[in-house]
Design a protein around this motif. Structure first.
Motif, PDB file in Angstrom:
ATOM      1  N   ALA A  18       9.216 -26.374 -20.259  1.00  0.00           N
ATOM      2  CA  ALA A  18       8.573 -26.514 -21.568  1.00  0.00           C
ATOM      3  C   ALA A  18       8.370 -25.151 -22.223  1.00  0.00           C
ATOM      4  CB  ALA A  18       7.230 -27.234 -21.408  1.00  0.00           C
ATOM      5  N   ILE A  19       8.094 -24.130 -21.421  1.00  0.00           N
ATOM      6  CA  ILE A  19       7.940 -22.766 -21.951  1.00  0.00           C
ATOM      7  C   ILE A  19       9.260 -22.270 -22.525  1.00  0.00           C
ATOM      8  CG2 ILE A  19       7.602 -20.361 -21.253  1.00  0.00           C
ATOM      9  CD1 ILE A  19       5.429 -21.349 -19.334  1.00  0.00           C
ATOM     10  N   VAL A  20      10.353 -22.472 -21.805  1.00  0.00           N
ATOM     11  CA  VAL A  20      11.674 -22.054 -22.290  1.00  0.00           C
ATOM     12  C   VAL A  20      12.007 -22.745 -23.605  1.00  0.00           C
ATOM     13  CG1 VAL A  20      14.144 -22.143 -21.810  1.00  0.00           C
ATOM     14  CG2 VAL A  20      12.552 -21.457 -20.016  1.00  0.00           C
ATOM     15  N   LEU A  21      11.736 -24.047 -23.684  1.00  0.00           N
ATOM     16  CA  LEU A  21      12.018 -24.797 -24.903  1.00  0.00           C
ATOM     17  C   LEU A  21      11.164 -24.287 -26.063  1.00  0.00           C
ATOM     18  CD1 LEU A  21      13.486 -27.162 -26.262  1.00  0.00           C
ATOM     19  CD2 LEU A  21      11.590 -28.633 -25.530  1.00  0.00           C
ATOM     20  N   ALA A  22       9.878 -24.022 -25.803  1.00  0.00           N
ATOM     21  CA  ALA A  22       8.996 -23.525 -26.859  1.00  0.00           C
ATOM     22  C   ALA A  22       9.452 -22.154 -27.351  1.00  0.00           C
ATOM     23  CB  ALA A  22       7.559 -23.455 -26.335  1.00  0.00           C
ATOM     24  N   ALA A  23       9.871 -21.281 -26.431  1.00  0.00           N
ATOM     25  CA  ALA A  23      10.353 -19.961 -26.828  1.00  0.00           C
ATOM     26  C   ALA A  23      11.637 -20.062 -27.647  1.00  0.00           C
ATOM     27  CB  ALA A  23      10.583 -19.097 -25.590  1.00  0.00           C
ATOM     28  N   THR A  24      12.523 -20.959 -27.253  1.00  0.00           N
ATOM     29  CA  THR A  24      13.788 -21.147 -27.969  1.00  0.00           C
ATOM     30  C   THR A  24      13.552 -21.653 -29.385  1.00  0.00           C
ATOM     31  OG1 THR A  24      14.950 -21.610 -25.891  1.00  0.00           O
ATOM     32  CG2 THR A  24      15.994 -22.347 -27.935  1.00  0.00           C
ATOM     33  N   CYS A  25      12.718 -22.696 -29.506  1.00  0.00           N
ATOM     34  CA  CYS A  25      12.452 -23.276 -30.827  1.00  0.00           C
ATOM     35  C   CYS A  25      11.620 -22.331 -31.687  1.00  0.00           C
ATOM     36  CB  CYS A  25      11.733 -24.616 -30.663  1.00  0.00           C
ATOM     37  SG  CYS A  25      12.714 -25.890 -29.838  1.00  0.00           S
ATOM     38  N   GLY A  26      10.664 -21.638 -31.079  1.00  0.00           N
ATOM     39  CA  GLY A  26       9.856 -20.698 -31.843  1.00  0.00           C
ATOM     40  C   GLY A  26      10.671 -19.543 -32.386  1.00  0.00           C
ATOM     41  N   PHE A  78      13.336 -20.264 -35.799  1.00  0.00           N
ATOM     42  CA  PHE A  78      13.015 -20.548 -37.199  1.00  0.00           C
ATOM     43  C   PHE A  78      12.520 -19.326 -37.963  1.00  0.00           C
ATOM     44  CE2 PHE A  78       8.644 -20.858 -35.771  1.00  0.00           C
ATOM     45  CZ  PHE A  78       7.882 -20.587 -36.903  1.00  0.00           C
ATOM     46  N   THR A  79      12.536 -18.142 -37.348  1.00  0.00           N
ATOM     47  CA  THR A  79      12.245 -16.913 -38.085  1.00  0.00           C
ATOM     48  C   THR A  79      13.409 -15.942 -37.917  1.00  0.00           C
ATOM     49  OG1 THR A  79      11.136 -15.812 -36.226  1.00  0.00           O
ATOM     50  CG2 THR A  79       9.773 -17.199 -37.650  1.00  0.00           C
ATOM     51  N   VAL A  80      13.556 -15.041 -38.861  1.00  0.00           N
ATOM     52  CA  VAL A  80      14.682 -14.113 -38.815  1.00  0.00           C
ATOM     53  C   VAL A  80      14.463 -12.995 -37.804  1.00  0.00           C
ATOM     54  CG1 VAL A  80      15.439 -14.564 -41.171  1.00  0.00           C
ATOM     55  CG2 VAL A  80      13.693 -12.809 -40.755  1.00  0.00           C
ATOM     56  N   ILE A  81      13.233 -12.837 -37.307  1.00  0.00           N
ATOM     57  CA  ILE A  81      12.961 -11.776 -36.330  1.00  0.00           C
ATOM     58  C   ILE A  81      12.723 -12.323 -34.937  1.00  0.00           C
ATOM     59  CG2 ILE A  81      12.005 -10.232 -38.082  1.00  0.00           C
ATOM     60  CD1 ILE A  81       9.218 -10.951 -37.070  1.00  0.00           C
ATOM     61  N   GLY A  82      12.794 -13.642 -34.755  1.00  0.00           N
ATOM     62  CA  GLY A  82      12.489 -14.221 -33.459  1.00  0.00           C
ATOM     63  C   GLY A  82      13.685 -14.405 -32.547  1.00  0.00           C
ATOM     64  N   ILE A 119       4.300 -16.680 -30.269  1.00  0.00           N
ATOM     65  CA  ILE A 119       4.695 -15.305 -29.930  1.00  0.00           C
ATOM     66  C   ILE A 119       6.200 -15.114 -30.088  1.00  0.00           C
ATOM     67  CG2 ILE A 119       4.794 -13.603 -28.071  1.00  0.00           C
ATOM     68  CD1 ILE A 119       2.202 -14.780 -26.995  1.00  0.00           C
ATOM     69  N   SER A 120       6.991 -16.091 -29.661  1.00  0.00           N
ATOM     70  CA  SER A 120       8.446 -15.939 -29.730  1.00  0.00           C
ATOM     71  C   SER A 120       8.950 -15.938 -31.166  1.00  0.00           C
ATOM     72  CB  SER A 120       9.136 -17.066 -28.952  1.00  0.00           C
ATOM     73  OG  SER A 120       8.874 -18.331 -29.544  1.00  0.00           O
ATOM     74  N   ALA A 121       8.172 -16.482 -32.101  1.00  0.00           N
ATOM     75  CA  ALA A 121       8.556 -16.421 -33.508  1.00  0.00           C
ATOM     76  C   ALA A 121       8.455 -15.009 -34.062  1.00  0.00           C
ATOM     77  CB  ALA A 121       7.686 -17.377 -34.335  1.00  0.00           C
ATOM     78  N   ASN A 122       7.713 -14.158 -33.368  1.00  0.00           N
ATOM     79  CA  ASN A 122       7.495 -12.789 -33.838  1.00  0.00           C
ATOM     80  C   ASN A 122       8.122 -11.742 -32.932  1.00  0.00           C
ATOM     81  OD1 ASN A 122       5.335 -13.264 -36.094  1.00  0.00           O
ATOM     82  ND2 ASN A 122       4.654 -14.478 -34.350  1.00  0.00           N
ATOM     83  N   LEU A 123       8.333 -12.075 -31.676  1.00  0.00           N
ATOM     84  CA  LEU A 123       8.916 -11.150 -30.715  1.00  0.00           C
ATOM     85  C   LEU A 123      10.159 -11.768 -30.110  1.00  0.00           C
ATOM     86  CD1 LEU A 123       5.600 -10.046 -28.975  1.00  0.00           C
ATOM     87  CD2 LEU A 123       6.974  -8.637 -30.494  1.00  0.00           C
ATOM     88  N   ASP A 124      10.881 -10.989 -29.338  1.00  0.00           N
ATOM     89  CA  ASP A 124      12.089 -11.483 -28.680  1.00  0.00           C
ATOM     90  C   ASP A 124      11.757 -12.649 -27.758  1.00  0.00           C
ATOM     91  OD1 ASP A 124      14.878 -11.254 -27.547  1.00  0.00           O
ATOM     92  OD2 ASP A 124      13.668 -10.816 -25.770  1.00  0.00           O
TER      93      ASP A 124
END
Length: 456
Positions: free
Chosen positions: A169-177, A180-184, A136-141
């Motif tokens: 772990a959620i914070v880390l996943a959101a940060t990494c997700g 790697f995308t230009v909109i995330g 989700i974070s790769a596509n949204l804020d």
């Protein structure tokens, strides 16, 4: 006057870095930097303009006599509004994506996630909730995604220590997700909008390092969790609203929201218009679908009773004001020529962008990942060839190092600060339990990025 502006910048850095101790909101600090810096700049505008834009100013005068008002109008029209436009484009994109996620959340579209992670097994819950966050974070804020997932997790996991580990772990996943995308992530948006990167190339090189930076620490976090978590499942998942949508309607809204955002890079490549226009278009379509599906609630005046989670609403406003303030503040510093001097010093004495990336990661963990990223971006202009050309390795290194580096400490990003507030995570606890794990994942991802750039 340049010294005063630099002192304002350094003071802002220090206040942002110590915000968790002083209690001063970093959005307020960023906005003060952005306003005070430009006031100081305008007071001695002629000196700055003649130093940085002499030919443009003389052309603007067109032979007329230079006056105090003339230089102020020139600054406003040709300098100030440029930085306002850049900042506003990022803020408008954040506003659109945050509105999209609020519409989806209010209609229960993320209930599918709660159903998916419904288990007491620690391994399955940890991996499913972080995988959902990563996607989700790769596509949204990523801040909004983090807040939403922390709310879901908080209502499931009962143990405070277990919530701190899963929340980290959620914070880390959101940060990494998001990185790697230009909109995330706002950093990727700035690089994309400036023409420093293209969406496909950016994701192709950063996807694997970002995945490793997320997976490796999450594996290590998993060892600290018991086999079965202390969970409590409510009969109806938390939605914070009174939605009456059935499953297929919620699924349609989810596809329209997330699927529409996937089309934004294509929209930008075809039209060359700002990405926030594509995001606003997706929001408008989703809004129409929302009103069509909820027409009965609207006719019954029940929409006014809907409750948006306060943490989500307040955090979104803070994030937008912070981004605007930082970009305006660093813009005025760039106009003094200080960043050009620093870049020249780096090129002469360091001349190693990998070392610059590692230092930026450390600074991101201490100050703020977005602030450090924008500072690094403003050091250089997009060149025609070399490391700073479009899709040059400098931009990818900065994007990766500042994003993941911000997760080395929980004070290095807005998402980490949200975790501190919601789960009462202490800095020392995070430093002891999470920082070594995040550091290992960061270094492995950086090595893989080096191999991709130099060996492929």
């Amino acid at each position: 006057m340049t010294l005063i502006i630099v002192i304002l910048l350094i003071a802002a850095y220090l206040l942002i870095a110590t915000g968790h101790l002083t209690g001063v909101n970093k959005a307020a600090i960023a906005m003060f930097l952005g306003t005070a810096g430009w006031v100081v700049y305008v007071c001695y505008g002629t000196d700055f303009v003649m130093q940085q834009h002499p030919s443009e100013y003389l052309e603007y005068l067109a032979g007329s006599q230079p006056t105090s008002d003339a230089v102020k109008f020139f600054i406003y029209d040709h300098i100030f509004l440029t930085y306002v436009g850049r900042a506003a484009a990022i803020v408008m994109f954040l506003l659109a994506t945050m509105s999209i996620i609020e519409l989806l959340n209010n209609n229960g579209c993320f209930d599918f996630i709660t159903e998916w992670i419904r288990t007491r097994n620690s391994k399955r819950l940890l991996w499913t909730i972080t995988l959902a966050t990563f996607i989700i974070s790769a596509n949204l804020d990523n801040l909004t995604t983090t807040t939403m997932m922390l709310v879901i997790m908080h209502n499931i996991v009962q143990s405070g220590r277990q919530r701190m580990l899963v929340g980290s772990a959620i914070v880390l996943a959101a940060t990494c997700g998001g990185c790697f995308t230009v909109i995330g992530d706002p950093t990727g948006l700035i690089l994309w909008g400036d023409g420093a990167v293209t969406a496909t190339h950016f994701s192709a090189y950063l996807a694997l390092p970002a995945i490793l930076a997320w997976v490796i620490p999450t594996v290590l976090i998993n060892y600290q969790l018991p086999e079965r978590l202390d969970c409590e499942w409510s009969t109806s998942p938390y939605r914070g609203d009174d939605t009456r949508l059935n499953r297929w309607q919620r699924f349609v809204m989810l596809i329209v929201g997330i699927g529409g955002l996937w089309f934004i890079p294509t929209f930008h490549n075809i039209t060359k218009l700002a990405p926030f226009l594509g995001a606003l278009c997706v929001l408008s379509v989703l809004w129409v679908v929302n009103e069509a599906f909820n027409r009965r609630l609207m006719n019954a005046d029940q929409m006014a009773q809907r409750r948006i989670p306060r943490a989500l609403q307040y955090g979104a406003i803070q994030q937008m004001l912070f981004v605007m303030g930082i970009m305006m503040g660093l813009g005025v510093v760039a106009e003094t020529g200080v960043f050009s001097d620093i870049a020249a010093w780096f090129d002469h004495h360091i001349h190693n962008i990998w070392l610059t990336g590692i230092v930026s990661a450390v600074l991101s963990s201490l100050i703020d990942s977005f602030t450090v990223a924008v500072s690094n971006i403003m050091l250089y202009q997009v060149a025609e060839v070399g490391d700073m050309a479009t899709n040059g390795i400098y931009w990818e290194i900065i994007a990766y190092c500042t994003a993941v580096g911000g997760a080395l400490l929980c004070v290095g990003s807005t998402s980490g600060l949200a975790l501190m507030k919601m789960e009462h995570v202490r800095l020392w606890w995070y430093l002891k339990n999470l920082t070594p794990k995040v550091c290992i994942g960061f270094l492995v991802g950086l090595v893989v990025l080096w191999m991709e750039i130099n060996l492929i």
